[in-house]
Design an enzyme around this catalytic site. Structure first.
Site, PDB file in Angstrom:
ATOM      1  N   SER A 181     -53.732 -11.434   8.897  1.00  0.00           N
ATOM      2  CA  SER A 181     -52.775 -10.849   9.832  1.00  0.00           C
ATOM      3  C   SER A 181     -53.488  -9.876  10.784  1.00  0.00           C
ATOM      4  O   SER A 181     -54.407 -10.282  11.492  1.00  0.00           O
ATOM      5  CB  SER A 181     -51.633 -10.182   9.060  1.00  0.00           C
ATOM      6  OG  SER A 181     -50.541  -9.894   9.909  1.00  0.00           O
ATOM      7  N   ASP A 188     -44.883 -20.016  10.415  1.00  0.00           N
ATOM      8  CA  ASP A 188     -45.206 -18.586  10.523  1.00  0.00           C
ATOM      9  C   ASP A 188     -45.270 -18.210  11.996  1.00  0.00           C
ATOM     10  O   ASP A 188     -46.302 -18.410  12.651  1.00  0.00           O
ATOM     11  CB  ASP A 188     -46.535 -18.300   9.823  1.00  0.00           C
ATOM     12  CG  ASP A 188     -46.986 -16.852   9.985  1.00  0.00           C
ATOM     13  OD1 ASP A 188     -46.165 -16.014  10.402  1.00  0.00           O
ATOM     14  OD2 ASP A 188     -48.151 -16.561   9.671  1.00  0.00           O
ATOM     15  N   HIS A 198     -46.386 -16.268   5.784  1.00  0.00           N
ATOM     16  CA  HIS A 198     -47.471 -15.509   6.414  1.00  0.00           C
ATOM     17  C   HIS A 198     -48.461 -15.051   5.345  1.00  0.00           C
ATOM     18  O   HIS A 198     -48.086 -14.423   4.365  1.00  0.00           O
ATOM     19  CB  HIS A 198     -46.887 -14.295   7.133  1.00  0.00           C
ATOM     20  CG  HIS A 198     -47.862 -13.556   7.989  1.00  0.00           C
ATOM     21  ND1 HIS A 198     -48.586 -14.164   8.998  1.00  0.00           N
ATOM     22  CD2 HIS A 198     -48.233 -12.243   8.004  1.00  0.00           C
ATOM     23  CE1 HIS A 198     -49.357 -13.266   9.596  1.00  0.00           C
ATOM     24  NE2 HIS A 198     -49.157 -12.096   9.011  1.00  0.00           N
TER      25      HIS A 198
END
Length: 505
Positions: free
Chosen positions: A43, A188, A215
């Site tokens: 991320s 996602d 995610h």
């Protein structure tokens, strides 16, 4: 951020990205280091890892970037130009809380705060760092000043969202040729879009994976498997693949080049099978047009009548829920749409006859709809769905476009795009003329899916997604007229791998 002093005004500010080279060099010089450094993250920290390649530091040997943002404007915060209000507010305010020494999980439960560095025994330095940034506006405050891609909020010292997107330094990272392994998911946010744009834009060695995960890759998100089915593959196996990739460039025997230079491994939901390709779109996929027709039908035959239209009054309570593709990117652990049958009653839908044969759709569906609105702006959401023989409706993918961003740009795209190119720049805004039919042509999110014989394909049109996106217009009602005739044949082009014949009534 955290226990560090200084101010972080927005994502990957220049002061932040310039620090990476100094940190990499420091690591390589430590007595416990073998002098080979890797970028690794999930991320936000995946974005951090990506930016390490900008400097060409010779000690940086490879990068593993899991679920990053290649273009945060188009793939996360403003897909199709429509503001992702939930993500901007939820993530932006959560980061601000952490900046002030506060932490909360997705449910709002308080978590332990920031830990002071070892030398700060009494917490004085930590408290000083927090006070320095107490009055700095949150990231959300900056994002609220963004409407177009080239907007530059004063709070961000003149930076635009493009300035902190990794594609802005694409030539430099290509030049330094650092190998990268990237992970993404069809479900996602727009991460899969970013993986594919990177794969076809950047020339450095790549391994790329697109699966059906939440995610981070921790849970299964395929709409065709039971709710608690394990991730495919499970996270531990994903990590093992990362370690194998890392070993290619750090083992004492010397680096082993990737052959082929670029390889994409992707997952087909409905078939639950992994496949590989060296190019995207895959050459096997052929465009197949599916047209809106009378009685809410969807058909491969182009309409031949001189007039056909459907009226739709926007239901601003329509939603894809709070466990959708956009919410998982903000920390929600599950992607689950459930049966969309009841929600589809709020939308304008077009459904095919049951399929005689299985069909695989792999690529980027393209929407081409002719619509008139009674407002000067609006949000147009289009969903691709699978209706099974019982009438249950599965979400497959979606696309969105804001009305004032509909202009097709003749400019050179900022990276390799798949389908119509919208610049999302202020100079290209174009208000809707109330009552006038206009063509809206836009890409949907990429997908690979196998829809079984006996199931039907459905296209559903909405004007709102209340739990995720900003309301457009902010107040009042809105109505659409969708044309479906010979001169204005609204349709969706599907990238079809196998030939399909619809059952005749």
């Amino acid at each position: 951020t955290g226990a560090s002093s200084g101010i972080w005004p927005y994502h990957r500010s220049r002061a932040e990205t310039l620090d990476f080279d100094e940190i990499i060099t420091w690591i390589a010089r430590q007595p416990w280091s073998n002098g080979k450094v890797l970028g690794y993250g999930v991320s936000y920290s995946a974005n951090t890892a990506d930016w390490m390649a900008e400097h060409g530091n010779p000690v940086l040997k490879a990068i593993v970037s899991r679920f990053p943002d290649y273009d945060p404007y188009a793939d996360l915060y403003f897909p199709g130009g429509v503001p992702n209000r939930w993500m901007a507010e939820t993530w932006g305010l959560a980061v601000k809380q952490m900046d002030l020494g506060q932490r909360h999980d997705a449910s709002g439960k308080a978590l332990p705060g920031i830990r002071a560095v070892d030398s700060d025994a009494d917490g004085r330095l930590l408290n000083q760092a927090i006070q320095e940034r107490r009055n700095v506006p949150s990231v959300y405050e900056g994002l609220k000043q963004i409407r177009f891609r080239d907007d530059r909020p004063a709070r961000w010292s003149g930076a635009s969202m493009d300035d902190w997107s990794i594609f802005s330094v694409r030539q430099r990272i290509d030049h330094f040729n650092t190998p990268v392994q990237t992970w993404g998911s069809w479900f996602d946010s727009g991460v899969a879009n970013g993986v594919l744009h990177r794969f076809m834009t950047q020339s450095y060695p790549q391994r790329a994976f697109i699966g059906a995960w939440t995610h981070g890759g921790f849970r299964n998100a395929s709409p065709y498997v039971p709710r608690n089915a394990p991730a495919d593959p499970v996270f531990a196996i994903q990590m093992n693949d990362d370690l194998c990739f890392i070993d290619r460039f750090t083992n004492p025997r010397g680096a082993r080049p990737l052959k082929p230079r670029k390889l994409l491994t992707y997952y087909t939901v409905g078939e639950e099978r992994w496949k590989t390709t060296t190019v995207w779109p895959i050459p096997q996929a052929k465009p197949e047009s599916w047209y809106f027709d009378a009685r809410n039908s969807l058909t491969p035959q182009k309409p031949d009548g001189s007039w056909g239209a459907d009226e739709y009054t926007v239901d601003f309570t329509a939603t894809t829920g709070r466990t959708n593709r956009w919410h998982t990117n903000g920390g929600v652990e599950e992607v689950r749409y459930g049966d969309r049958k009841a929600e589809d009653r709020k939308l304008l839908t077009y459904t095919s006859e049951p399929l005689l044969h299985d069909i695989e759709i792999t690529g980027v569906p393209i929407a081409d709809i002719y619509v008139a609105s009674d407002r000067t702006d609006g949000a147009f959401f289009l969903y691709l769905e699978d209706v099974d023989p019982t009438g249950a409706v599965r979400y497959i993918t979606e696309g969105e476009l804001r009305g004032i961003d509909r202009k097709l740009s003749p400019a050179q795209p900022i990276y390799h795009v798949f389908g119509p190119y919208h610049s999302f720049r202020r100079e290209d805004q174009l208000s809707l003329n109330p009552g006038q039919v206009t063509e809206l042509k836009f890409s949907m999110m990429p997908i690979s899916v196998r829809i079984r014989a006996g199931h039907s394909i459905r296209i559903a049109l909405a004007g709102a997604d209340v739990d995720t996106f900003a309301r457009i217009p902010e107040t009042g009602e809105a109505a659409y007229t969708v044309r479906r005739d010979r001169s204005r044949p609204s349709h969706v082009v599907l990238p079809v791998v196998s030939t399909l014949t619809a059952a005749k009534q």
